[in-house]
Design a protein around this motif. Structure first.
Motif, PDB file in Angstrom:
ATOM      1  N   MET A   1      35.697  46.248  43.347  1.00 46.38           N
ATOM      2  CA  MET A   1      34.504  45.445  43.154  1.00 46.38           C
ATOM      3  C   MET A   1      34.596  44.731  41.805  1.00 46.38           C
ATOM      4  O   MET A   1      34.788  45.331  40.782  1.00 46.38           O
ATOM      5  N   SER A   2      34.435  43.418  41.829  1.00 48.03           N
ATOM      6  CA  SER A   2      34.459  42.624  40.615  1.00 48.03           C
ATOM      7  C   SER A   2      33.106  42.715  39.916  1.00 48.03           C
ATOM      8  O   SER A   2      32.070  42.677  40.555  1.00 48.03           O
ATOM      9  N   THR A   3      33.128  42.831  38.596  1.00 45.78           N
ATOM     10  CA  THR A   3      31.877  42.890  37.849  1.00 45.78           C
ATOM     11  C   THR A   3      31.497  41.530  37.275  1.00 45.78           C
ATOM     12  O   THR A   3      30.534  41.421  36.538  1.00 45.78           O
ATOM     13  N   MET A   4      32.263  40.501  37.610  1.00 42.90           N
ATOM     14  CA  MET A   4      32.010  39.180  37.061  1.00 42.90           C
ATOM     15  C   MET A   4      30.822  38.509  37.763  1.00 42.90           C
ATOM     16  O   MET A   4      30.677  38.581  38.975  1.00 42.90           O
ATOM     17  N   VAL A   5      29.975  37.873  36.965  1.00 43.92           N
ATOM     18  CA  VAL A   5      28.861  37.091  37.489  1.00 43.92           C
ATOM     19  C   VAL A   5      29.192  35.623  37.246  1.00 43.92           C
ATOM     20  O   VAL A   5      29.512  35.230  36.124  1.00 43.92           O
ATOM     21  N   ASN A  27      27.216  37.365  42.257  1.00 45.52           N
ATOM     22  CA  ASN A  27      26.857  38.552  41.489  1.00 45.52           C
ATOM     23  C   ASN A  27      27.905  39.629  41.794  1.00 45.52           C
ATOM     24  O   ASN A  27      27.801  40.333  42.793  1.00 45.52           O
ATOM     25  N   GLY A  28      28.891  39.751  40.939  1.00 42.32           N
ATOM     26  CA  GLY A  28      29.949  40.733  41.148  1.00 42.32           C
ATOM     27  C   GLY A  28      29.456  42.169  41.123  1.00 42.32           C
ATOM     28  O   GLY A  28      30.108  43.069  41.635  1.00 42.32           O
ATOM     29  N   LEU A  29      28.286  42.389  40.535  1.00 44.17           N
ATOM     30  CA  LEU A  29      27.698  43.725  40.490  1.00 44.17           C
ATOM     31  C   LEU A  29      26.812  44.002  41.704  1.00 44.17           C
ATOM     32  O   LEU A  29      26.282  45.092  41.847  1.00 44.17           O
ATOM     33  N   TYR A  31      25.529  44.321  45.799  1.00 47.96           N
ATOM     34  CA  TYR A  31      25.943  45.153  46.921  1.00 47.96           C
ATOM     35  C   TYR A  31      26.431  44.285  48.077  1.00 47.96           C
ATOM     36  O   TYR A  31      25.881  43.217  48.330  1.00 47.96           O
ATOM     37  N   GLU A  75      25.549  39.890  46.781  1.00 52.09           N
ATOM     38  CA  GLU A  75      26.636  39.270  46.033  1.00 52.09           C
ATOM     39  C   GLU A  75      26.640  37.744  45.974  1.00 52.09           C
ATOM     40  O   GLU A  75      26.909  37.175  44.923  1.00 52.09           O
TER      41      GLU A  75
END
Length: 163
Positions: A1-5, A27-29, A31, A75
């Motif tokens: 899962m990427s955390t990049m926004v 929204n990489g954070l 669901y 996402e």
């Protein structure tokens, strides 16, 4: 899962004074559709268990509800706003149409708007929202929390000073 926004967009004004604003939001954070579906299934099962006397699953589901009820819990989203300035030579009048689409679950909000600003720093705004998508779709679930005038819409009238 990427955390990049990521947020990217375009704004275009044509020769008819129509403004188009288009944005993509990642929204990489957030669901995934699978994670969200599993959560909603868990909550429905917890509610069924609660109705038979077992409170534990429902109490457990409340721990997760904060994360899944955030503004942009999933996402991928698209935003489009179209505004026409002074149509039909009606000064200070700007109708608009705004849509937000959740690409993960296919839900959509559609919002027509009428804005009249005859005096500096004052505006009169009539806006409505229509929500499309099944019962488990993100935007539709958020709409269910709001007071409505019809089965799938919300009407809002505002008058006030801006600035």
């Amino acid at each position: 899962m990427s955390t990049m926004v990521v947020r990217a967009g375009l704004r275009y004004l044509n020769s008819y004074d129509t403004t188009f604003i288009f944005e993509y939001y990642r929204n990489g954070l957030g669901y995934s559709q699978t994670e969200t579906t599993e959560y909603y299934s868990f909550v429905e099962d917890a509610l069924a268990a609660y109705q038979t006397g077992n409170k534990l699953p429902l109490m457990k589901s409340r721990k997760y509800s904060q994360a899944y009820s955030s503004q942009n819990a999933m996402e991928d989203y698209l935003y489009l706003r179209i505004v026409q300035k002074d149509p039909f030579d009606i000064l200070y009048f700007s109708p608009a149409l705004t849509t937000i689409a959740n690409l993960d679950d296919g839900s959509l909000s559609l919002s027509p708007e009428l804005l009249y600003a005859p005096v500096t720093n004052w505006e009169f705004r009539l806006k409505s929202w229509f929500f499309l998508g099944g019962r488990r779709h993100r935007i539709r679930r958020e709409a269910e929390r709001l007071p409505r005038r019809g089965p799938d819409s919300l009407l809002f009238l505002a008058m006030g000073r801006v600035g």
